[in-house]
Design a protein around this motif. Structure first.
Motif, PDB file in Angstrom:
ATOM      1  N   LEU A  96       0.987  -1.073  -0.125  1.00 57.91           N
ATOM      2  CA  LEU A  96      -0.003   0.006   0.050  1.00 57.91           C
ATOM      3  C   LEU A  96       0.916   1.196   0.031  1.00 57.91           C
ATOM      4  CD1 LEU A  96      -1.739  -2.328   0.953  1.00 57.91           C
ATOM      5  CD2 LEU A  96      -3.098  -0.602   2.343  1.00 57.91           C
ATOM      6  N   ARG A  97       1.107   1.895  -1.106  1.00 57.78           N
ATOM      7  CA  ARG A  97       1.775   3.050  -1.236  1.00 57.78           C
ATOM      8  C   ARG A  97       1.087   4.320  -1.054  1.00 57.78           C
ATOM      9  NH1 ARG A  97       5.214   3.059  -6.470  1.00 57.78           N
ATOM     10  NH2 ARG A  97       6.486   1.683  -5.144  1.00 57.78           N
ATOM     11  N   PHE A  98       1.264   5.173   0.063  1.00 61.75           N
ATOM     12  CA  PHE A  98       0.745   6.163   0.358  1.00 61.75           C
ATOM     13  C   PHE A  98       1.897   7.435   0.047  1.00 61.75           C
ATOM     14  CE2 PHE A  98      -0.870   3.359   3.148  1.00 61.75           C
ATOM     15  CZ  PHE A  98      -2.359   3.553   3.511  1.00 61.75           C
ATOM     16  N   PRO A  99       1.414   8.655  -0.106  1.00 56.26           N
ATOM     17  CA  PRO A  99       2.204   9.676  -0.384  1.00 56.26           C
ATOM     18  C   PRO A  99       3.703   9.932   0.301  1.00 56.26           C
ATOM     19  CG  PRO A  99       0.032  10.574  -0.117  1.00 56.26           C
ATOM     20  CD  PRO A  99      -0.025   9.411   0.407  1.00 56.26           C
ATOM     21  N   GLU A 100       3.459   9.517   1.742  1.00 55.82           N
ATOM     22  CA  GLU A 100       4.773   9.824   2.401  1.00 55.82           C
ATOM     23  C   GLU A 100       5.131   8.251   3.224  1.00 55.82           C
ATOM     24  OE1 GLU A 100       5.093  13.046   5.017  1.00 55.82           O
ATOM     25  OE2 GLU A 100       3.516  14.008   3.842  1.00 55.82           O
ATOM     26  N   ALA A 101       4.548   7.249   2.921  1.00 59.24           N
ATOM     27  CA  ALA A 101       5.024   5.771   3.379  1.00 59.24           C
ATOM     28  C   ALA A 101       4.509   4.613   2.609  1.00 59.24           C
ATOM     29  CB  ALA A 101       4.249   5.905   4.777  1.00 59.24           C
ATOM     30  N   GLU A 102       5.030   3.536   2.956  1.00 60.20           N
ATOM     31  CA  GLU A 102       4.885   2.330   2.243  1.00 60.20           C
ATOM     32  C   GLU A 102       4.581   1.277   3.511  1.00 60.20           C
ATOM     33  OE1 GLU A 102       7.543   1.272  -0.751  1.00 60.20           O
ATOM     34  OE2 GLU A 102       6.946   2.956  -2.117  1.00 60.20           O
ATOM     35  N   LEU A 103       3.210   0.414   3.139  1.00 58.57           N
ATOM     36  CA  LEU A 103       3.025  -0.599   4.257  1.00 58.57           C
ATOM     37  C   LEU A 103       2.926  -1.988   3.308  1.00 58.57           C
ATOM     38  CD1 LEU A 103       0.465   1.298   6.183  1.00 58.57           C
ATOM     39  CD2 LEU A 103       2.751   0.671   6.897  1.00 58.57           C
ATOM     40  N   VAL A 104       3.550  -3.100   3.617  1.00 57.25           N
ATOM     41  CA  VAL A 104       3.294  -4.273   3.146  1.00 57.25           C
ATOM     42  C   VAL A 104       2.524  -5.189   3.848  1.00 57.25           C
ATOM     43  CG1 VAL A 104       4.623  -6.325   2.227  1.00 57.25           C
ATOM     44  CG2 VAL A 104       5.849  -4.130   2.382  1.00 57.25           C
TER      45      VAL A 104
END
Length: 194
Positions: A112-120
C-alpha cells in the motif's frame, strides 16, 4: 482507495462479559491531522499482547469500511446496539479504516503506497475473545471466521506520515497467497459471505 479514518489507542482495561478486566489496545479512536508512522506502527498506538498483535510484521491493522454495515446489523440483532446505531471508525480495533480495498483483493506481499509511506501486507487478522468483548456479543469472532471479513496486518516498509483522507495505491506483490484464502485455510472458515 483511501483511508477514511486513522485510529489509535493506548493499552487500557477491557471489561469481559464475565466481569474480568484484561489489558487491551483494541479500543481505537479516530485521530485528526498527520500521525507519524515508525517501524512498529503509529505514534500513540499500543498493543497489550505482542504475541498476537503488533511487532514488526503486524505494526498496522487495516479493515475495510464496506463491512461496517454488517457489524452494525448483527450487533442490533444480538441486542447490544440499537437499530441504526453506527459504529465509530476503529471499532473493530483497526488502525486504518479503508475504503475501496477488501480482503479478496489483497495478497501477502502487496504494498500500500501512500504519499509519504509504504506498508506491506503481512497476514490476516485472527479474531479472539477480545473481539467478542469489544463487539458486545459472544458470536462476533465466529461471524468473522465464517465471513472471512478479517482485515489484514501490515508491516512498515517505508516509515513516514499518514492522515485520514489520504489516497493510496496497491502495488501487487508476488500474488501467491491471498488474505481470504490464508484466513480460511487457518480457521476453517466458509466462503458464505465472501
Amino acid at each position: 482507495m483511501k483511508v477514511l479514518s486513522l485510529n489509535t489507542s493506548l493499552v487500557q482495561d477491557l471489561l469481559l462479559d464475565d466481569g474480568r478486566r484484561v489489558p487491551s489496545g483494541i479500543a481505537k479512536r479516530a485521530r485528526s491531522g498527520v500521525v507519524e508512522l515508525g517501524s512498529l506502527g503509529l505514534e500513540g498506538d499500543a498493543q497489550a499482547d505482542l504475541s498476537v498483535h503488533g511487532g514488526l510484521s503486524k505494526a498496522v491493522y487495516a479493515y475495510p469500511s464496506e463491512h461496517y454495515a454488517f457489524w452494525q446489523t448483527v450487533r442490533a440483532q444480538a441486542g447490544v446496539a440499537d437499530w441504526g446505531e453506527t459504529l465509530a471508525p476503529g471499532s473493530l480495533g483497526e488502525n486504518l479504516t479503508l475504503a475501496g480495498l477488501q480482503e479478496q483483493q489483497v495478497w501477502i506481499g502487496d504494498v500500500l503506497r501512500f504519499p509519504e509511506a509504504e506498508l506491506v501486507v503481512s497476514e490476516p487478522r485472527y479474531p479472539c475473545f477480545k473481539f467478542n468483548a469489544v463487539m458486545g456479543f459472544k458470536q462476533a469472532a465466529k461471524l468473522m471466521t465464517q465471513s472471512a471479513w478479517c482485515g489484514f496486518y501490515l508491516a512498515v516498509q517505508t516509515p513516514g506520515r499518514l492522515a485520514a483522507g489520504q489516497g493510496f495505491e496497491l502495488i501487487p506483490g508476488p500474488r501467491e497467497v491471498g488474505i481470504s484464502e490464508l484466513f480460511r485455510a487457518k480457521t476453517g472458515g466458509s466462503k458464505s459471505r465472501a
